[in-house]
Scaffold this motif. Structure first.
Motif, PDB file in Angstrom:
ATOM      1  N   ALA A  75     -16.551   1.591   1.169  1.00 12.05           N
ATOM      2  CA  ALA A  75     -17.777   0.869   0.813  1.00 12.05           C
ATOM      3  C   ALA A  75     -18.760   0.797   1.969  1.00 12.05           C
ATOM      4  CB  ALA A  75     -17.447  -0.541   0.313  1.00 12.05           C
ATOM      5  N   GLY A  76     -18.613   1.710   2.934  1.00  8.30           N
ATOM      6  CA  GLY A  76     -19.545   1.758   4.045  1.00  8.30           C
ATOM      7  C   GLY A  76     -19.384   0.659   5.069  1.00  8.30           C
ATOM      8  N   LEU A 131       1.866   2.247 -10.301  1.00  8.71           N
ATOM      9  CA  LEU A 131       0.736   1.415 -10.729  1.00  8.71           C
ATOM     10  C   LEU A 131      -0.600   1.983 -10.244  1.00  8.71           C
ATOM     11  CD1 LEU A 131       0.169  -1.322 -12.212  1.00  8.71           C
ATOM     12  CD2 LEU A 131       0.180  -2.388  -9.946  1.00  8.71           C
ATOM     13  N   ASN A 132      -0.555   2.817  -9.199  1.00 12.84           N
ATOM     14  CA  ASN A 132      -1.777   3.400  -8.658  1.00 12.84           C
ATOM     15  C   ASN A 132      -2.488   4.287  -9.677  1.00 12.84           C
ATOM     16  OD1 ASN A 132      -3.290   3.713  -5.981  1.00 12.84           O
ATOM     17  ND2 ASN A 132      -3.065   5.847  -6.627  1.00 12.84           N
ATOM     18  N   ARG A 133      -1.745   4.811 -10.647  1.00 12.65           N
ATOM     19  CA  ARG A 133      -2.377   5.655 -11.668  1.00 12.65           C
ATOM     20  C   ARG A 133      -3.330   4.840 -12.536  1.00 12.65           C
ATOM     21  NH1 ARG A 133       3.611   7.842 -13.091  1.00 12.65           N
ATOM     22  NH2 ARG A 133       4.001   8.897 -11.087  1.00 12.65           N
ATOM     23  N   LEU A 155       0.825  -1.207   0.000  1.00 12.31           N
ATOM     24  CA  LEU A 155       0.000   0.000   0.000  1.00 12.31           C
ATOM     25  C   LEU A 155       0.864   1.263   0.000  1.00 12.31           C
ATOM     26  CD1 LEU A 155      -3.000   0.722  -0.006  1.00 12.31           C
ATOM     27  CD2 LEU A 155      -2.894   0.860   2.489  1.00 12.31           C
ATOM     28  N   HIS A 156       1.552   1.506   1.098  1.00 15.99           N
ATOM     29  CA  HIS A 156       2.601   2.531   1.200  1.00 15.99           C
ATOM     30  C   HIS A 156       2.139   3.980   1.162  1.00 15.99           C
ATOM     31  CE1 HIS A 156       5.146  -0.916   0.833  1.00 15.99           C
ATOM     32  NE2 HIS A 156       4.820  -1.120  -0.424  1.00 15.99           N
ATOM     33  N   ALA A 157       0.862   4.217   0.972  1.00 20.00           N
ATOM     34  CA  ALA A 157       0.359   5.594   0.971  1.00 20.00           C
ATOM     35  C   ALA A 157      -1.136   5.567   1.266  1.00 20.00           C
ATOM     36  CB  ALA A 157       0.627   6.281  -0.362  1.00 20.00           C
ATOM     37  N   PRO A 158      -1.658   6.630   1.918  1.00 16.71           N
ATOM     38  CA  PRO A 158      -3.061   6.639   2.309  1.00 16.71           C
ATOM     39  C   PRO A 158      -3.980   7.392   1.353  1.00 16.71           C
ATOM     40  CG  PRO A 158      -1.923   8.350   3.501  1.00 16.71           C
ATOM     41  CD  PRO A 158      -0.915   7.706   2.591  1.00 16.71           C
ATOM     42  N   ASN A 159      -3.402   7.990   0.305  1.00 12.16           N
ATOM     43  CA  ASN A 159      -4.223   8.751  -0.634  1.00 12.16           C
ATOM     44  C   ASN A 159      -3.641   8.600  -2.039  1.00 12.16           C
ATOM     45  OD1 ASN A 159      -2.284  11.113  -1.181  1.00 12.16           O
ATOM     46  ND2 ASN A 159      -2.491  11.220   1.061  1.00 12.16           N
ATOM     47  N   ASP A 160      -4.457   8.865  -3.028  1.00  8.62           N
ATOM     48  CA  ASP A 160      -4.037   8.627  -4.407  1.00  8.62           C
ATOM     49  C   ASP A 160      -2.885   9.530  -4.846  1.00  8.62           C
ATOM     50  OD1 ASP A 160      -5.674   6.484  -5.305  1.00  8.62           O
ATOM     51  OD2 ASP A 160      -7.401   7.822  -5.415  1.00  8.62           O
ATOM     52  N   LEU A 204      -6.794   3.786  -5.479  1.00 11.58           N
ATOM     53  CA  LEU A 204      -7.100   3.160  -4.189  1.00 11.58           C
ATOM     54  C   LEU A 204      -8.522   2.630  -4.087  1.00 11.58           C
ATOM     55  CD1 LEU A 204      -5.144   5.489  -1.741  1.00 11.58           C
ATOM     56  CD2 LEU A 204      -4.756   3.044  -2.118  1.00 11.58           C
ATOM     57  N   ALA A 205      -9.502   3.364  -4.602  1.00 10.50           N
ATOM     58  CA  ALA A 205     -10.886   2.884  -4.500  1.00 10.50           C
ATOM     59  C   ALA A 205     -11.049   1.542  -5.213  1.00 10.50           C
ATOM     60  CB  ALA A 205     -11.849   3.920  -5.078  1.00 10.50           C
ATOM     61  N   GLU A 206     -10.448   1.410  -6.400  1.00 16.27           N
ATOM     62  CA  GLU A 206     -10.514   0.148  -7.131  1.00 16.27           C
ATOM     63  C   GLU A 206      -9.753  -0.948  -6.399  1.00 16.27           C
ATOM     64  OE1 GLU A 206      -9.577   0.285 -11.279  1.00 16.27           O
ATOM     65  OE2 GLU A 206     -10.445   2.286 -11.528  1.00 16.27           O
ATOM     66  N   LEU A 207      -8.614  -0.590  -5.809  1.00 11.91           N
ATOM     67  CA  LEU A 207      -7.815  -1.565  -5.080  1.00 11.91           C
ATOM     68  C   LEU A 207      -8.558  -2.073  -3.854  1.00 11.91           C
ATOM     69  CD1 LEU A 207      -5.186  -3.102  -4.629  1.00 11.91           C
ATOM     70  CD2 LEU A 207      -4.217  -1.044  -3.603  1.00 11.91           C
ATOM     71  N   MET A 208      -9.195  -1.176  -3.102  1.00 11.87           N
ATOM     72  CA  MET A 208      -9.956  -1.600  -1.925  1.00 11.87           C
ATOM     73  C   MET A 208     -11.127  -2.491  -2.324  1.00 11.87           C
ATOM     74  SD  MET A 208      -8.341  -0.382   0.707  1.00 11.87           S
ATOM     75  CE  MET A 208      -6.758  -0.411  -0.165  1.00 11.87           C
TER      76      MET A 208
END
Length: 380
Positions: A287-288, A234-236, A220-225, A240-244
């Protein structure tokens, strides 16, 4: 070139034997000799029919990887440099602990993901490893260690696909390798004790959940995009939303009821308490319902090209306490093998320098392999 039997999982070996006119039970026998007993010479596989033992050398072999170097750390960690040809090499690390023996296995020569804090990524990408080259790391290490420890019992209890490369970008070779590790006729490892680490290749996470759902660790290594785009390019492609979402889809199939998030602690970059709170919000609010998880905080192992430094111990401690106070299981990884550059993120830091010497070593490679296998036994 003859077929390498390390390339086959049991079903693949059965199909190979069928093409030779042999029944499936012969494949089971072969598989046990190769993986459980570490035997590479067909003439030593005494319960095979003589006709089969005479047939096999003409069509196949058990082809391991030449060992270029072996290094032992003061803490018992062992690192091997394996020659995979064309000037490329991969590293494999054995980490002994009181209750387990873990092997860190490579899946690629180099890595294309290019995480800013990883020395392997700075080497660049050469090629994918074959299934046989992935399995050969376990095959060699397991049977070397049995000789070293003078035991017939299994020494390696855990395998982590956390060496060089992004495993899910080499999926077609990874899958049969995992099946060989899990097979009761092979290494007999449980799905809980085989871990695939990924930077977040979302489509392949979904495929793994259906094909061979082992334990999953996400780098993960980071809390925001914005920050993760910088640290993990690769996060681009898979933010993060897709990864979660992919993590949530994986969990119903996983052998554990949580995802492990790996988080490399970088001084002044991602280690502030505000970052810890953002992580809590990310995994708890997604996702609540949140993503069941644990965090593994990893002290950064500096290398000159990164321009980064490791977070101070008090900073790491405060960060871990903030996550723990929110009810998230959090551990700080103990650094192992750093005196031989075998710690997390260090693999391949100087592989290119050493593989340039591969040509000079080629003529005496057989002698090197023999000495590596027996030197520790002779000195005991």
């Amino acid at each position: 070139m003859t077929a390498n039997l390390l390339d086959f999982d049991l079903d693949g070996l059965a199909a190979f034997c069928e093409r030779l006119g042999e029944k499936r039970f012969r494949a089971v026998q072969l598989f046990r000799w190769i993986h459980q007993k570490g035997v590479a010479r067909f003439e030593d596989m005494t319960d095979l029919a003589r006709s089969l033992r005479e047939k096999l050398p003409g069509v196949c072999e058990v082809r391991s990887l030449p060992v270029l170097t072996q290094q032992a750390s003061a803490d018992g960690t062992i690192k091997w440099l394996f020659d995979v040809g064309d000037g490329n090499a991969v590293e494999t690390v054995f980490i002994p602990e009181d209750d387990r023996g873990t092997l860190c296995v490579s899946s690629q020569a180099g890595c294309a993901v290019g995480c800013r804090f990883c020395s392997t990524g700075h080497q660049g990408f050469s090629r994918n490893l074959s299934t046989g080259e992935i399995v050969a790391q376990l095959w060699y290490a397991e049977h070397f260690l049995r000789k070293q420890f003078n035991t017939q019992e299994r020494v390696i209890s855990n395998v982590v696909m956390m060496g060089m490369g992004e495993p899910l970008q080499n999926y077609n070779a990874l899958l049969p390798a995992l099946r060989t590790m899990l097979d009761d006729h092979g290494y007999g490892l449980s799905r809980r004790r085989v871990t695939v680490s990924t930077s977040g290749v979302v489509p392949m996470m979904d495929r793994l959940s259906q094909d061979c759902p082992v334990a999953l660790a996400v780098s993960l290594h980071a809390p925001n995009d914005a920050l993760r785009d910088h640290l993990v390019p690769l996060n681009r492609k898979y933010p993060l939303a897709e990864l979660m979402d992919a993590c949530l889809r994986y969990l119903p199939h996983a052998p554990r009821d949580f995802i492990t998030f790996e988080y490399c602690m970088l001084a002044g970059v991602n280690d502030q308490l505000e970052h810890a709170q953002q992580l809590i919000d990310l995994v708890r609010g997604h996702a609540g319902r949140g993503v069941p998880c644990k965090f593994n905080l990893i002290p950064f192992n500096p290398f000159p090209e990164s321009g980064l430094t490791c977070s101070a111990k008090p900073v790491v401690k405060a960060f871990a306490e903030r996550l723990s106070a929110a009810g998230i299981v959090t551990t700080v990884r103990k650094t192992r093998g750093d005196d031989i550059d075998a710690a997390c993120g260090q693999l391949a830091g100087d592989v290119l320098d050493r593989t340039n010497a591969a040509a000079r070593l080629a003529q005496r490679r057989t002698q090197v392999e023999h000495r590596v296998v027996w030197s520790s036994k002779e000195s005991s």
